[in-house]
Write an enzyme that holds these catalytic residues in place. Structure first.
Site, PDB file in Angstrom:
ATOM      1  NE  ARG A  32      32.946  43.076  44.881  1.00 17.64           N
ATOM      2  CZ  ARG A  32      33.547  43.701  43.858  1.00 17.64           C
ATOM      3  NH1 ARG A  32      32.865  44.184  42.861  1.00 17.64           N
ATOM      4  NH2 ARG A  32      34.842  43.841  43.852  1.00 17.64           N
TER       5      ARG A  32
ATOM      6  NE  ARG B 272      39.843  46.580  46.796  1.00 18.35           N
ATOM      7  CZ  ARG B 272      40.846  46.935  45.981  1.00 18.35           C
ATOM      8  NH1 ARG B 272      41.890  47.622  46.446  1.00 18.35           N
ATOM      9  NH2 ARG B 272      40.819  46.604  44.729  1.00 18.35           N
TER      10      ARG B 272
ATOM     11  NE  ARG C  11      43.985  48.838  40.585  1.00 15.04           N
ATOM     12  CZ  ARG C  11      42.901  48.070  40.696  1.00 15.04           C
ATOM     13  NH1 ARG C  11      42.459  47.384  39.658  1.00 15.04           N
ATOM     14  NH2 ARG C  11      42.289  47.954  41.835  1.00 15.04           N
TER      15      ARG C  11
ATOM     16  CE  LYS D 264      36.361  41.613  39.703  1.00 10.68           C
ATOM     17  NZ  LYS D 264      37.364  41.582  40.761  1.00 10.68           N
TER      18      LYS D 264
ATOM     19  NE  ARG E 227      40.457  50.910  42.393  1.00  8.34           N
ATOM     20  CZ  ARG E 227      39.838  49.784  42.076  1.00  8.34           C
ATOM     21  NH1 ARG E 227      39.806  49.385  40.813  1.00  8.34           N
ATOM     22  NH2 ARG E 227      39.272  49.062  43.000  1.00  8.34           N
TER      23      ARG E 227
END
Ligand code: ADP
Length: 186
Positions: free
Chosen positions: A88, A143, A126, A13, A132
Site C-alpha cells: 500500500r 481512508r 457495511r 477488493k 467495523r
C-alpha cells in the site's frame, strides 16, 4: 499465479479476492483480515494495529512488512497467492520486491476502480451490517484520502512494469468477477 488486487476502500477488493482466490486455487492473503484477526484475538500485534486502523491510518511498515514476509513463507503460498491490501506504500513495494525476488515476482496487478461517493455509500452500509470500527463517515473519508496520497501512486509503478490492469469495480459482484477473470484470461 501471483496476483495483487488493489483499489480504494469499498471498491470490493475483499469480496472479489475471496472468489478469485478460490477460482485460481491460491490463498487469499489480506493484510486487513490478518490485522482484524489479531485485533479480535487481542494479540500484541492487534493492540498496536488497532490504534492506526481505527483512525483510518496505515499501520507502520515495520509491523506490516514482517507480518507479510512471514505469511509468504507458509507452504500454501509456494505456488502463488492473491495479495489484497499489500503493498500500500512505495516502501512496501520495495519490500515485497525483495521478499519475492526475481524468480517469484508478481505476475499481474489488478486495480479495481470505483466512484468515491458510491464507495462511501457502500462502506456506510457495511457499517450497518458488520459494525467495523473504521466504517464511520469521517474515518472512511480519511481512508480514501490516505489511499489517494499513498497507494494510488503505486499504480504508475506497476503500469511501468507492464503488470497493471484496471477493472471497473462498479456493478454487481458477479459482473465484476467476470471482468477480472476476462482480464486475467482465466
Ligand atoms: P480497506 O481497503 O477497506 O481500507 P482493509 O481491510 O484492506 O480495508 O484494511 C483495513 C486497515 O488495515 C487499513 O485502513 C490499515 O489501517 C490497515 N492495513 C491493511 N493493510 C495495510 C498495509 N499494507 N499497510 C498498512 N496498513 C494496512
Amino acid at each position: 499465479m501471483r496476483i495483487l488486487l488493489m483499489g480504494p476502500p469499498g471498491a470490493g477488493k475483499g469480496t472479489q479476492a475471496v472468489v478469485l482466490a478460490d477460482r485460481l486455487g491460491v490463498p487469499h492473503i489480506s493484510t486487513g483480515d490478518i490485522f482484524r484477526a489479531n485485533v479480535a484475538g487481542g494479540t500484541p500485534l492487534g493492540v498496536e494495529a488497532k490504534r492506526y486502523m481505527d483512525a483510518g491510518e496505515y499501520v507502520p511498515d515495520s509491523v506490516t512488512n514482517d507480518m507479510v514476509r512471514d505469511r509468504l513463507t507458509h507452504d500454501d503460498a509456494k505456488n502463488g497467492f492473491l495479495l489484497d491490501g499489500y503493498p500500500r506504500t512505495l516502501a512496501q513495494v520495495s519490500e515485497l520486491d525483495s521478499m519475492l525476488g526475481q524468480d517469484a515476482a508478481l505476475d499481474r496487478v489488478v486495480e479495481l476502480t470505483a466512484d468515491t461517493e458510491e464507495v462511501v455509500a457502500r462502506l456506510l452500509n457495511r457499517a450497518l451490517d458488520q459494525g467495523r470500527a473504521d466504517d464511520t463517515e469521517d474515518v472512511i473519508r480519511r481512508r480514501l484520502e490516505v489511499y489517494a496520497e499513498q497507494t494510488a501512486p503505486l499504480t504508475a509503478v506497476y503500469a511501468d512494469r507492464g503488470l497493471l490492469t484496471q477493472v471497473d469495480g462498479m456493478g454487481a459482484v458477479d459482473e465484476v468477477t467476470g471482468r477480472i477473470l476476462a482480464e486475467l484470461g482465466v
